[in-house]
Design a protein around this motif. Structure first.
Motif, short mmCIF file in Angstrom:
data_model
loop_
_atom_site.label_atom_id
_atom_site.label_comp_id
_atom_site.label_asym_id
_atom_site.label_seq_id
_atom_site.Cartn_x
_atom_site.Cartn_y
_atom_site.Cartn_z
N LEU B 24 0.81 -1.21 0.00
CA LEU B 24 0.00 0.00 0.00
C LEU B 24 0.85 1.26 0.00
N ASN B 25 2.06 1.14 0.56
CA ASN B 25 2.92 2.31 0.61
C ASN B 25 3.90 2.38 -0.56
N GLY B 26 3.72 1.45 -1.51
CA GLY B 26 4.56 1.48 -2.71
C GLY B 26 6.03 1.27 -2.42
N ARG B 27 6.33 0.42 -1.42
CA ARG B 27 7.72 0.19 -1.07
C ARG B 27 8.17 -1.18 -1.55
N PRO B 28 9.49 -1.34 -1.73
CA PRO B 28 9.99 -2.67 -2.07
C PRO B 28 9.72 -3.63 -0.90
N GLY B 29 9.83 -4.92 -1.14
CA GLY B 29 9.63 -5.88 -0.06
C GLY B 29 8.60 -6.93 -0.42
N VAL B 30 7.81 -6.70 -1.48
CA VAL B 30 6.88 -7.71 -1.97
C VAL B 30 7.04 -7.80 -3.49
N SER B 31 6.73 -8.96 -4.03
CA SER B 31 6.84 -9.13 -5.48
C SER B 31 5.73 -8.33 -6.16
N GLU B 32 5.92 -8.06 -7.45
CA GLU B 32 4.94 -7.27 -8.19
C GLU B 32 3.58 -7.98 -8.22
N GLN B 33 3.64 -9.31 -8.32
CA GLN B 33 2.42 -10.12 -8.39
C GLN B 33 1.63 -9.97 -7.09
N THR B 34 2.34 -10.11 -5.93
CA THR B 34 1.69 -10.00 -4.64
C THR B 34 1.13 -8.59 -4.46
N ARG B 35 1.93 -7.61 -4.84
CA ARG B 35 1.49 -6.23 -4.72
C ARG B 35 0.16 -6.02 -5.47
N ALA B 36 0.10 -6.54 -6.69
CA ALA B 36 -1.10 -6.36 -7.51
C ALA B 36 -2.30 -7.02 -6.82
N ARG B 37 -2.08 -8.22 -6.25
CA ARG B 37 -3.19 -8.91 -5.60
C ARG B 37 -3.66 -8.11 -4.38
N ILE B 38 -2.69 -7.63 -3.58
CA ILE B 38 -3.04 -6.87 -2.37
C ILE B 38 -3.81 -5.60 -2.74
N LEU B 39 -3.34 -4.91 -3.77
CA LEU B 39 -4.01 -3.67 -4.17
C LEU B 39 -5.44 -3.96 -4.65
N ALA B 40 -5.61 -5.08 -5.34
CA ALA B 40 -6.94 -5.46 -5.81
C ALA B 40 -7.87 -5.72 -4.63
N VAL B 41 -7.36 -6.47 -3.63
CA VAL B 41 -8.16 -6.76 -2.45
C VAL B 41 -8.50 -5.47 -1.70
N ALA B 42 -7.50 -4.59 -1.56
CA ALA B 42 -7.71 -3.34 -0.84
C ALA B 42 -8.79 -2.51 -1.53
N ASP B 43 -8.74 -2.51 -2.86
CA ASP B 43 -9.68 -1.74 -3.65
C ASP B 43 -11.10 -2.30 -3.46
N GLU B 44 -11.18 -3.61 -3.54
CA GLU B 44 -12.43 -4.35 -3.34
C GLU B 44 -13.06 -4.01 -1.98
N MET B 45 -12.18 -3.82 -0.97
CA MET B 45 -12.68 -3.56 0.39
C MET B 45 -12.83 -2.04 0.65
N HIS B 46 -12.67 -1.27 -0.39
CA HIS B 46 -12.80 0.19 -0.30
C HIS B 46 -11.81 0.78 0.70
N TRP B 47 -10.60 0.23 0.69
CA TRP B 47 -9.57 0.78 1.57
C TRP B 47 -9.14 2.14 1.05
N ARG B 48 -8.97 3.09 1.97
CA ARG B 48 -8.34 4.34 1.52
C ARG B 48 -7.37 4.82 2.62
N PRO B 49 -6.27 5.40 2.18
CA PRO B 49 -5.27 5.80 3.19
C PRO B 49 -5.83 6.92 4.05
N HIS B 50 -5.41 6.93 5.30
CA HIS B 50 -5.90 7.90 6.25
C HIS B 50 -5.25 9.27 6.10
N SER B 51 -3.94 9.20 5.93
CA SER B 51 -3.15 10.42 6.09
C SER B 51 -3.58 11.52 5.12
N ALA B 52 -3.66 12.71 5.66
CA ALA B 52 -4.05 13.87 4.87
C ALA B 52 -3.12 14.03 3.67
N ALA B 53 -1.85 13.79 3.91
CA ALA B 53 -0.88 13.97 2.83
C ALA B 53 -1.23 13.06 1.65
#
Lengths: 340, 340
Positions: B24-53
């Motif tokens: 979610l923070n766009g940092r290294p540490g996960v493969s591109e495939q995993t990142r894509a899956r996580i982002l899809a799940v987050a999107d599905e669950m209507h996740w949105r970042p809290h921080s004002a920035a």
């Protein structure tokens, strides 16, 4: 006409450079009347701020970056680092500037952070520690848009960064000359990391004294840890060719070495003299208290803080500053060599 | 449906919370495939970042703020602070987050910096030290847009900030019980700054033992410096009603106190036992080595770093964390009381 410096504005306005800096940076520290006069003079002289951030109308970053690729653990036990950091912060905080500190795990990562933070304008300047032989950082930093100050040196003629240095060779010679005058000819130097330039300068200073003082001497590089300091001391004191004096490159290693001597029943300074290259609370609290090359590390940090702020104000300037050479403070761990 | 947390996303995606945070923070540490899956799940669950920035589409600040209103000099000599800082940096650097450090000269200035940095979105969170009695900071920090973690506690029920604490009372009792078991009834506690809550808890723990253990005891507050530690020890050892045991609130004061005993020819532990509340390299290097309440300050710092990163990811969460209670490590500076 050349771009006016803060010194030019100060001279024409009849105020200190500090006052000009406060006024131009919109900080407290000068009266409103003085501020108005300084701004008028600056305007008259066509002064404009250098920094890209200010040129873009954004607030200048109120932080100076310190990026370290040492293991975090070694920082905790090293009184030198804590004192340097607190002095540096004290120097920066006269202007309310923060220190942005990051520990990374390699020199490559460190360089990447310099590029990122400069590109993102996250800091107004960098302070750089632990200069190594063939250090790639001065060249990289020289190309960035924010000023840097190297703690260490002197730099090579090809390296054009600003730096603040300390004469390690001169300090080492003062310790060696003193030991030789006490009759010591078998001297071991328990050195720090051999890739550091200041370690190399200390080693070279000892080597250069070999003939002059008729020494049987050598330097043994370590990782600066108390563990290696203790292990090497155990080996030295157990060997047949035991030195009569040991010079340690840090107080942590010297105190660990003293602990080993006490544990092995080797009298300090009766059988072996000990000198520490760093001085801190540690060296004064042991029994016997340690003879040490003493310097005011907090004052050194404060100077570094003031120098980097000067470079932030005047990015075109180059600063070369020499800190006072550490002086030998003789306590109870050194004595005349015993005739056997 | 409530806003999903990182834990919810991790559970549904079948990955660790760390992996979700990296993705979610766009940092290294996960493969591109995993990142894509996580982002899809987050999107599905209507996740949105809290921080004002992030909500404004700007990069989240990659730094955590630490603002101190202690004098810079006391930080340099205090191994505790150096170890805490290096552990904290180690915890933050697992995610490449920097520590933004600023020393100011008053609590008012400290509070002003919290407000400024939060308003300017210069940091993603704050770590707060040295909680005092009637501390105004928890209330101020509770209203800011960035999360804070207090090191110390437990907080009052009215204070809703996250905190990580250590049971100072329990630790103090373990030292007092041990000394009483060795026959000590005349115990002096050379305490730290009396406005600190943890100092108050240690004083209260000693007081609560007075009747139970038939003690003639008292606490003497200091500024935590080696100078005051030494001066008070000199006074105590010169007095007619000399205590048989002294507990010092820091290793720097304990080592200074031991130095005074040696200088006055008072045998440790024969005539007076010494316990240090902090443990560090200092306590292990003295002769006699000091009995101390030992804790892993670096590990503590690392936990603090990880906790504040968790709060940055999940600003709605409240964390209450207890560090392990320091344990008494008996070395050479404590012994049975001598019958006179």
């Amino acid at each position: 006409m050349a771009r006016p410096t803060i010194a030019d504005i100060a001279a024409r306005a009849g105020v200190s450079k500090g006052a000009v800096s406060f006024a131009l940076n919109g900080r407290p520290g000068v009266s409103e009347q003085t501020r108005a006069r300084i701004l008028a003079v600056a305007d008259e002289m066509h002064w404009r701020p250098h920094s890209a951030a200010r040129a873009l109308g954004r607030a200048a970053p109120d932080a100076v970056g310190l990026v370290l690729s040492r293991p975090a653990q070694t920082l905790g036990v090293e009184p030198f680092f804590g004192e340097l950091l607190s002095g540096l912060q004290a120097g920066l905080s006269t202007r309310g500037t923060a220190l942005q500190l990051l520990i990374v795990d390699s020199l490559e990562a460190e360089i990447e952070v310099y590029r990122d933070w400069a590109a993102q304008q996250r800091v107004a300047g960098f302070v750089v520690l632990d200069l190594t032989v063939d250090d790639p950082r001065p060249a990289v930093l020289g190309e960035l848009s924010v000023p840097s100050l190297v703690l260490g040196g002197p730099l090579e003629p090809s390296e054009t960064l600003s730096y603040a240095w300390i004469d390690d060779a001169e300090a080492m010679l003062s310790a060696i000359d003193y030991l030789a005058a006490l009759g010591h000819h078998d001297i071991v130097h328990v050195a720090g990391l051999e890739q550091f330039r200041h370690t190399q300068r200390r080693i070279a200073a000892l080597e250069s004294s070999r003939e002059r003082l008729d020494l049987r001497c050598r330097s043994i590089p370590t990782d600066f840890s108390d563990t290696e300091g203790a292990a090497i001391t155990r080996r030295l004191l157990a060997s047949r060719e035991r030195p009569t004096a040991i010079v340690y490159d840090s107080d942590v290693m010297a105190v660990a070495g003293l602990g080993v001597a006490l544990e092995m029943g080797v009298d300090v300074p009766g059988e072996v003299s000990i000198v520490s290259f760093d001085d801190s609370l540690l060296t004064r609290l042991t029994h016997p208290a340690l003879t040490a090359l003493s310097r005011d590390t907090q004052a050194w940090g404060r100077e570094i803080g003031e120098l980097i702020l000067r470079l932030v104000d005047e990015p075109g300037e180059r600063v070369v500053h020499q800190h006072p050479t550490p002086t030998l403070v003789v306590r109870e761990s050194t004595a005349r060599v015993r005739r056997s």
